[in-house]
Enzyme design. Sequence first.
Site, short mmCIF file in Angstrom:
data_model
loop_
_atom_site.label_atom_id
_atom_site.label_comp_id
_atom_site.label_asym_id
_atom_site.label_seq_id
_atom_site.Cartn_x
_atom_site.Cartn_y
_atom_site.Cartn_z
CD GLU A 190 -15.56 -2.45 -37.20
OE1 GLU A 190 -14.47 -1.85 -37.32
OE2 GLU A 190 -16.66 -1.88 -37.25
CD GLU A 242 -27.31 -5.75 -33.90
OE1 GLU A 242 -26.07 -5.88 -34.04
OE2 GLU A 242 -27.94 -4.79 -34.34
N1 THU Z 1 -23.06 -2.78 -36.47
C1 THU Z 1 -23.54 -3.60 -35.48
O1 THU Z 1 -22.76 -4.31 -34.81
N2 THU Z 1 -24.87 -3.62 -35.25
C2 THU Z 1 -25.75 -2.76 -35.83
O2 THU Z 1 -26.95 -2.80 -35.51
C3 THU Z 1 -25.30 -1.79 -36.85
C4 THU Z 1 -23.90 -1.96 -37.30
C5 THU Z 1 -21.61 -2.70 -36.65
C6 THU Z 1 -21.06 -3.28 -37.91
C7 THU Z 1 -19.74 -2.53 -38.01
O3 THU Z 1 -18.78 -3.16 -37.15
C8 THU Z 1 -20.04 -1.17 -37.42
O4 THU Z 1 -21.22 -1.35 -36.64
C9 THU Z 1 -20.26 -0.09 -38.45
O5 THU Z 1 -21.16 -0.48 -39.39
#
Ligand code: THU
Length: 133
Positions: A50, A61
């Site tokens: 993030e 992913e």
């Molecule tokens: N996120 C992922 O990395 N993969 C997913 O399949 C769903 C969401 C992350 C994005 C963000 O860092 C956090 O999860 C909350 O949305």
Amino acid sequence: MVNLSEKEILELIDEAVEISKKAYVNYSHFPVGAVLIDENGRKFKGVNVENASFGLSLCAERNAITTAVTDGMKKIKTLVVTGDTDKPISPCGACRQFMLEFADENTVIILSNYNREYKICSMEDLLPYSFKL
Ligand code: THU
């Protein structure tokens, strides 16, 4: 069709859970882990990373896929995704479109959670009537 045994699936989920602990999630506190196996059986991993500028955040992913492409991956054979969710995690729309680029009819996507519950999907299950060039 999955060519993985139950034991192999659970081991991959455990690896995804383990790698999710490396996620950089200072804002959402929602770690996600991904383990990708390519057409040659090579394994790559990804976590969400993030940023204070929220829109720059990278999902686990897409992190696994770009890492794999950097090392020559052409097709996703298996992609295991996990998060601390009640039901197996559901990938965001952007990640579904991103996976599609490197998926074919043999690609298996395993959505899971920290309780080792999982759901086996095809790309078509995740993104029907998809946009392709
Ligand atoms: N996120 C992922 O990395 N993969 C997913 O399949 C769903 C969401 C992350 C994005 C963000 O860092 C956090 O999860 C909350 O949305």
